[in-house]
Scaffold this motif. Structure first.
Motif, PDB file in Angstrom:
ATOM      1  N   THR A   1       0.817  -1.227   0.000  1.00  0.00           N
ATOM      2  CA  THR A   1       0.000   0.000   0.000  1.00  0.00           C
ATOM      3  C   THR A   1       0.845   1.268   0.000  1.00  0.00           C
ATOM      4  OG1 THR A   1      -0.130  -0.236   2.414  1.00  0.00           O
ATOM      5  CG2 THR A   1      -2.014  -1.006   1.129  1.00  0.00           C
ATOM      6  N   LEU A   2       1.929   1.300   0.752  1.00  0.00           N
ATOM      7  CA  LEU A   2       2.673   2.547   0.949  1.00  0.00           C
ATOM      8  C   LEU A   2       3.763   2.784  -0.090  1.00  0.00           C
ATOM      9  CD1 LEU A   2       3.018   2.608   4.849  1.00  0.00           C
ATOM     10  CD2 LEU A   2       1.279   3.681   3.424  1.00  0.00           C
ATOM     11  N   GLU A   3       4.296   1.710  -0.685  1.00  0.00           N
ATOM     12  CA  GLU A   3       5.351   1.898  -1.686  1.00  0.00           C
ATOM     13  C   GLU A   3       4.727   2.105  -3.063  1.00  0.00           C
ATOM     14  OE1 GLU A   3       8.144  -1.267  -1.512  1.00  0.00           O
ATOM     15  OE2 GLU A   3       8.631  -0.929   0.612  1.00  0.00           O
ATOM     16  N   GLU A   4       5.360   2.981  -3.842  1.00  0.00           N
ATOM     17  CA  GLU A   4       4.790   3.332  -5.150  1.00  0.00           C
ATOM     18  C   GLU A   4       4.706   2.136  -6.082  1.00  0.00           C
ATOM     19  OE1 GLU A   4       6.931   6.573  -6.796  1.00  0.00           O
ATOM     20  OE2 GLU A   4       6.483   7.937  -5.130  1.00  0.00           O
ATOM     21  N   ASP A   5       5.727   1.279  -6.023  1.00  0.00           N
ATOM     22  CA  ASP A   5       5.719   0.118  -6.915  1.00  0.00           C
ATOM     23  C   ASP A   5       5.123  -1.115  -6.223  1.00  0.00           C
ATOM     24  OD1 ASP A   5       7.735   0.007  -5.082  1.00  0.00           O
ATOM     25  OD2 ASP A   5       9.217  -0.900  -6.446  1.00  0.00           O
ATOM     26  N   GLY A   6       4.437  -0.873  -5.111  1.00  0.00           N
ATOM     27  CA  GLY A   6       3.828  -1.996  -4.386  1.00  0.00           C
ATOM     28  C   GLY A   6       2.702  -2.615  -5.197  1.00  0.00           C
ATOM     29  N   GLY A   7       2.578  -3.908  -5.145  1.00  0.00           N
ATOM     30  CA  GLY A   7       1.573  -4.585  -5.961  1.00  0.00           C
ATOM     31  C   GLY A   7       0.215  -4.608  -5.283  1.00  0.00           C
ATOM     32  N   LYS A   8      -0.829  -4.229  -6.024  1.00  0.00           N
ATOM     33  CA  LYS A   8      -2.184  -4.272  -5.498  1.00  0.00           C
ATOM     34  C   LYS A   8      -2.680  -5.716  -5.382  1.00  0.00           C
ATOM     35  CE  LYS A   8      -2.815   0.197  -5.178  1.00  0.00           C
ATOM     36  NZ  LYS A   8      -3.002   0.842  -3.874  1.00  0.00           N
ATOM     37  N   ARG A   9      -1.987  -6.624  -6.079  1.00  0.00           N
ATOM     38  CA  ARG A   9      -2.414  -8.027  -6.023  1.00  0.00           C
ATOM     39  C   ARG A   9      -2.306  -8.584  -4.612  1.00  0.00           C
ATOM     40  NH1 ARG A   9       0.505 -10.596 -11.398  1.00  0.00           N
ATOM     41  NH2 ARG A   9      -0.639  -9.351 -12.961  1.00  0.00           N
ATOM     42  N   MET A  10      -1.288  -8.105  -3.910  1.00  0.00           N
ATOM     43  CA  MET A  10      -1.088  -8.589  -2.537  1.00  0.00           C
ATOM     44  C   MET A  10      -2.296  -8.239  -1.671  1.00  0.00           C
ATOM     45  SD  MET A  10       0.811 -10.189  -0.454  1.00  0.00           S
ATOM     46  CE  MET A  10       0.528 -10.483   1.284  1.00  0.00           C
ATOM     47  N   LEU A  11      -2.789  -7.018  -1.866  1.00  0.00           N
ATOM     48  CA  LEU A  11      -3.962  -6.588  -1.093  1.00  0.00           C
ATOM     49  C   LEU A  11      -5.173  -7.447  -1.452  1.00  0.00           C
ATOM     50  CD1 LEU A  11      -3.771  -2.672  -1.122  1.00  0.00           C
ATOM     51  CD2 LEU A  11      -3.203  -4.224   0.718  1.00  0.00           C
ATOM     52  N   GLU A  12      -5.355  -7.664  -2.713  1.00  0.00           N
ATOM     53  CA  GLU A  12      -6.498  -8.485  -3.157  1.00  0.00           C
ATOM     54  C   GLU A  12      -6.386  -9.896  -2.611  1.00  0.00           C
ATOM     55  OE1 GLU A  12      -6.340  -8.148  -7.377  1.00  0.00           O
ATOM     56  OE2 GLU A  12      -6.844  -6.004  -7.373  1.00  0.00           O
TER      57      GLU A  12
END
Length: 1026
Positions: A288-299
């Motif tokens: 969530t906080l890093e710009e290149d963080g993956g939204k897949r992890m959240l999903e």
């Protein structure tokens, strides 16, 4: 309400160092279980429990306040408490009414000095603690730690907190063993031994939570164990044990193993807590906080844990909102904390049976033959058993404890009752007090309280066995209304049963600070609250307009009533003196006086600092001093104006350890010597052992230990024979204690004359004076002298002296002790109390041969002359033996970034501080510095520190000890070396001791020896600007 309902109650308080997140945590618990009084989106920002304007402005909690929460079918009374040392009295009031304590520790800052203090408070009050490690998110976002580094840090904090509690346990155990060895009668409770082998806080036991109160998430290991039990097919018990400590999950064998079981399996092996708990949390934060963080992890997290997160929150552009949305639903903070509270903390029934020895200690009683006392004792014992069992039946005796009174404006009181009826909440007090209503902050320990009930208000000194003599310590009062506290709000209730925390209206005129409420007179009062510090900061207050003096007096009376820790006294000069715990506490008191209670403009004096006076002497100097006292070579002699009594006085300094024992044991000495309880609201010294055993035997052992430690410290510098002589000499002195002073309980001792001292011949009048020998009352009461061996308490008689002289000499004993008390209460330097001195007074009385025995003495009453002569002789003896000023010292803990270290040291140097140590906090750029700062130099210290470090440094001050100034206040160059160094005295550097002494003398109106013109030869008015 029966016992089953009582077992569904939890009374908890939140304790921690300042700014470790207590009120933010409370916000989330209120938002989830407070019945809708706080919206979840405002939790952590509103600070619901900090409803005072000053609390919101300073962003710190200043008082303890309660709120009733509902979690599942449990009723939880939550008390939020301050973390600032100035408001530690509020921590004491909160701890007494609770059964359990949530101890918060900042995961970044770690254990601080106030953490030690609140752990001590919880231990003293026998609360069941749970540990909450807060601000876990800072390990990720600020310190950028890896999961493994974070695990090591968390493990170290848990270990440190366990070490602190373990120290208190071993201290109690050793204290009990000491009592046993000292031959204390009765059984000694060694309860602390049984669970001493295992740590108090163990995550696998469920009493440690890992939380981030700001983002609204937290977890205990049981939540992850429950989830992974189904996923891995392992038992929950095995997972709980494996998720903390050096336990690893072998993916090949699908087993939980130790370090040896992982050899050759993986190079990068990680404990299960890192692998299964911290890594998923870290991944969500990075996603969530890093710009290149993956939204897949959240999903993936949302899908795996079946979370219902609204899509609009997941798509929010603010990453913090997305993070809070996911984490607060995945690991809800309120569920984690309250489930831990329900599971690990006791209900009132279990708690009161464990805490009864602290709340109502057993008393050793001697029942009279009249039969009256036996009935009283039986009823008092019945009340104690009901409190122990938390009996909530209607026929049980009603007992409650009021820990403090707090003021609420009448307009804030509810106007409707619990059934909708109108409440008569109109002011009934005299004019000027009409706007404030005083409510009692109370916990019911037995029976049922209801509105309109009549109860007895018992003070801490009440004794049901003394009957009529105790009338002033018991009053009958009628309870007007009962309220359930909801933070600032109040909810009227008609009745409340044992185990509940309530606010009571109608006790304002009966209780000043705290008291016990009982439905019967035949009940012992609860033990007094123990405070961690004493109110040391004193200022004189007067109204700007003298016509407002009445309003100020009324305001001070209200303030004294509303604040559990403030002290209002009148000085010897007639000033109204306000004593507070520190600068922040004092600021709040002055603001309350100006705006709320007195409503007048005030003039506040500079702080009135307390000092003490002593003489020089350490190590060898102390030994020489003691030799001089035993040999009787140096003495000061004073004669009464009528010439009938000669007083000889010698003085020496007591060993530092012995002085500290006398000072710390003032309350016990009051019980032993005066036979009455001294008000125990003084400091709860962090080094004073908690002892429930025989106080006389324990105190005697502490005194002997102090002497032995002093002898041991000198043994390295002296031969064995001299050391043994020194030890024997001190034991002889301990058998000759006539009195302590000042106020009979101070750290100064009066010794009776030696048996070898004979009578005195007055050559001028050819008379023989009789030596007035004292009695070793204190030595006998402390057990250093048996009654049979006390042969020196009579006046030595001879055939030549008349019986009347002997009778007169016997009658003068009280005058001699009174003179000693006066001398120790006001020393010669600046009328401050003496500290750590031993006086040997030899009074000789001569027969009256003037033929005017039955006529009034032209010099006044003879006993008064003796008293004055003893006082003057003691003061003169101090002046003759290199007097020194003693000042109070604060222990100061400072935290500062590296770039402000130089500025911080500059501030400390200007304040005469002595740095003890500095160390860098592991994993951060912060330095922790420990120092001693004189109390006289501490005013404005925090503001100056913030100003010079741009707000980067913070300081916490705790009263530590008394320390003698090495400088001589009367120093003038005398020897050749001194004259060579300082010349004729014109270049002598400013003498701190002299400055302090003169400032106190000037404040008290005493004469000050100061030159108006210091150096007349130098012209100093050349460039005067008129």
């Amino acid at each position: 309400m029966g016992e089953a309902a009582c077992r569904k109650i939890r009374n908890i308080c939140i304790l921690a160092h300042v700014d470790h997140g207590k009120t933010t945590l409370a916000d989330h618990l209120i938002a989830a279980c407070g019945g809708g009084v706080l919206h979840p989106k405002l939790a952590g920002r509103l600070r619901f429990m900090d409803y005072l304007d000053e609390e919101q402005r300073r962003a710190i909690t200043m008082k303890s306040s309660s709120i009733a929460l509902r979690y599942k079918d449990f009723s939880v009374n939550l008390i939020d408490s301050p973390g600032h040392m100035d408001f530690c009295s509020e921590v004491s009031t909160a701890a007494r009414l609770s059964d359990g304590a949530l101890i918060l520790v900042d995961a970044v800052e770690g254990v601080h000095i106030q953490t030690h203090a609140v752990l001590r408070q919880a231990w003293v009050e026998k609360l069941t603690p749970c540990l909450v490690l807060n601000k876990i998110d800072r390990l990720i976002t600020e310190l950028k730690l890896s999961p493994m580094e974070a695990y090591n840090r968390l493990q170290r904090i848990v270990h440190e907190v366990n070490g602190i509690v373990s120290a208190y346990k071993s201290e109690k155990y050793l204290s009990d063993v000491d009592s046993l060895l000292a031959g204390v009668a009765g059984e000694v409770n060694l309860e602390s031994v049984e669970d001493d082998e295992e740590d108090v806080f163990q995550p696998q036991k469920g009493n440690v939570a890992f939380v981030c109160a700001l983002d609204g998430w937290g977890f205990c290991l049981s939540q992850f164990a429950e989830f992974y039990a189904s996923k891995l097919g392992a038992s929950m018990t095995a997972l709980l044990k494996g998720l903390w400590g050096p336990r690893y999950y072998n993916t090949k064998t699908m087993m939980i193993v130790g370090k040896k079981g992982m050899e050759g399996v993986s190079k990068d092996r990680q404990p299960m807590f890192v692998q299964f708990v911290l890594r998923p949390v870290w991944q969500v934060y990075q996603a969530t906080l890093e710009e290149d963080g993956g939204k897949r992890m959240l999903e993936k997290v949302v899908k795996t844990f079946n979370l219902s997160v609204p899509p609009r929150e997941l798509q929010n552009k603010d990453p913090r909102v997305v993070l809070q949305a996911v984490m607060s639903r995945w690991l809800p903070l309120s569920d984690s904390i309250l489930s831990m509270v329900v599971k690990c903390m006791p209900d009132p029934v279990s708690s009161q049976s464990a805490r009864i020895s602290r709340l109502l200690p057993k008393r050793e009683l001697v029942v009279n033959d009249t039969g009256l006392s036996s009935d009283v004792v039986a009823e008092a014992e019945h009340v104690r058993k009901c409190v122990e069992a938390c009996d909530s039946s209607s026929d049980a005796p009603c007992v409650a404890f009021v820990s403090k009174m707090f003021a609420v404006p009448y307009k804030m009181l509810p106007q409707r009752g619990s059934n909708g009826e109108a409440l008569n909440n109109q002011p009934t007090d005299e004019v000027g007090e009409s706007e404030e209503c005083f409510l009692a902050f109370a916990r019911i320990f037995s029976g049922v309280l209801h509105s309109g009930q009549k109860v007895f208000v018992l003070s801490a000194l009440y004794d049901p066995l003394k009957g009529e003599s105790m009338q002033r310590h018991v009053q009958e009062a009628e309870l007007q209304h009962l309220y359930l506290m909801m933070g600032q709000g109040l909810k009227p209730v008609f009745s409340a049963s044992a185990g509940n925390v309530v606010a009571i209206q109608g006790l304002g005129q009966y209780i000043l600070k705290s008291a016990t409420l009982s439905s019967t007179r035949n009940s012992w009062p609860f033990s007094s609250l123990m405070f961690q510090v004493a109110p040391t900061l004193r200022v004189a207050i007067e109204p700007s307009d003298p016509a407002d003096m009445g309003a100020l007096m009324r305001g001070l009376r209200l303030l004294n009533h509303a604040d559990p820790f403030v002290e209002v006294t009148v000085s010897s000069r007639g000033e109204q003196v306000l004593a507070a715990a520190g600068e922040v506490h004092l600021d709040r008191c002055i603001k309350d006086l100006r705006e709320r209670f007195a409503k007048v403009s005030l003039e506040v004096s500079p702080p009135l600092v307390s000092y003490k006076e002593t003489i020089e002497g350490e190590g060898f100097a102390l030994l020489e001093n003691a030799k001089a006292l035993s040999s009787g070579t140096e003495h000061v002699e004073k004669t009464t104006p009528n010439g009938r009594c000669i007083i000889r006085v010698q003085v020496m300094k007591l060993p530092g350890a012995l002085t500290k024992v006398f000072e710390d044991s003032a309350d016990i000495l009051g019980d032993i010597i005066e036979g009455k309880s001294v008000k125990r609201n003084g400091s709860l010294n962090l080094n004073t052992p908690i002892n429930d055993g025989n106080s006389v035997a324990t105190l005697r052992k502490h005194i002997i230990d102090a002497i032995e430690s002093e002898v041991e410290s000198l043994s390295a510098q002296l031969d064995k024979e001299k050391t043994e002589k020194y030890r024997k000499m001190w034991y002889r002195f301990l058998q000759r204690i006539w009195s302590l002073g000042p106020r009979q309980i101070g750290p100064n001792i009066l010794l009776i004359p030696d048996l070898k001292a004979g009578n005195l011949n007055n050559s001028s009048q050819d008379q023989k004076g009789i030596l007035v020998r004292g009695s070793c009352d204190v030595s006998r009461r402390l057990g250093f002298l048996d009654v049979e061996t006390d042969t020196v308490s009579i006046v030595e008689d001879s055939k030549e002296e008349t019986e009347s002289v002997c009778v007169e000499a016997e009658a003068l004993k009280n005058s001699i002790v009174s003179g000693f008390q006066l001398a120790t209460a006001a020393g010669p330097l600046c009328d401050e109390p003496l500290w750590g001195l031993a006086f040997l007074v030899e009074p000789y009385i001569f027969p009256d041969n003037s033929g005017t025995a039955h006529q009034p003495d032209q010099y006044g009453i003879f006993s008064g002359q003796v008293m004055t002569a003893v006082k003057e002789a003691c003061r003169a003896a101090v002046l003759q033996n290199k007097p020194r000023l003693v000042e109070a010292m604060y222990f100061c803990e400072l935290n500062t970034p590296t770039e402000y270290l130089g500025s911080m040291y500059a501030v400390l140097a200007r304040r005469r501080a002595r740095v003890l140590k500095e160390e860098m906090q592991e994993g951060s750029a912060l330095f922790t510095v420990h120092a001693y700062v004189p109390v006289a130099e501490s005013f404005g210290f925090a503001d100056e520190l913030r100003r010079w470090t741009s707000g980067g440094a913070s300081a916490l001050l705790v009263l530590s000890h008394w320390e003698a100034l090495s400088e001589d206040p009367f120093f003038v160059p005398k020897t050749a070396e001194e004259i060579e160094e300082f010349g004729d005295g014109s270049s002598v550097p400013p003498n701190i001791a002299r400055k302090l002494m003169n400032s106190v003398r000037r404040r008290k109106g005493l004469p000050v020896e100061e030159k108006v013109v210091q150096h007349a030869t130098k012209q100093r008015t050349l460039a005067r600007k008129v």
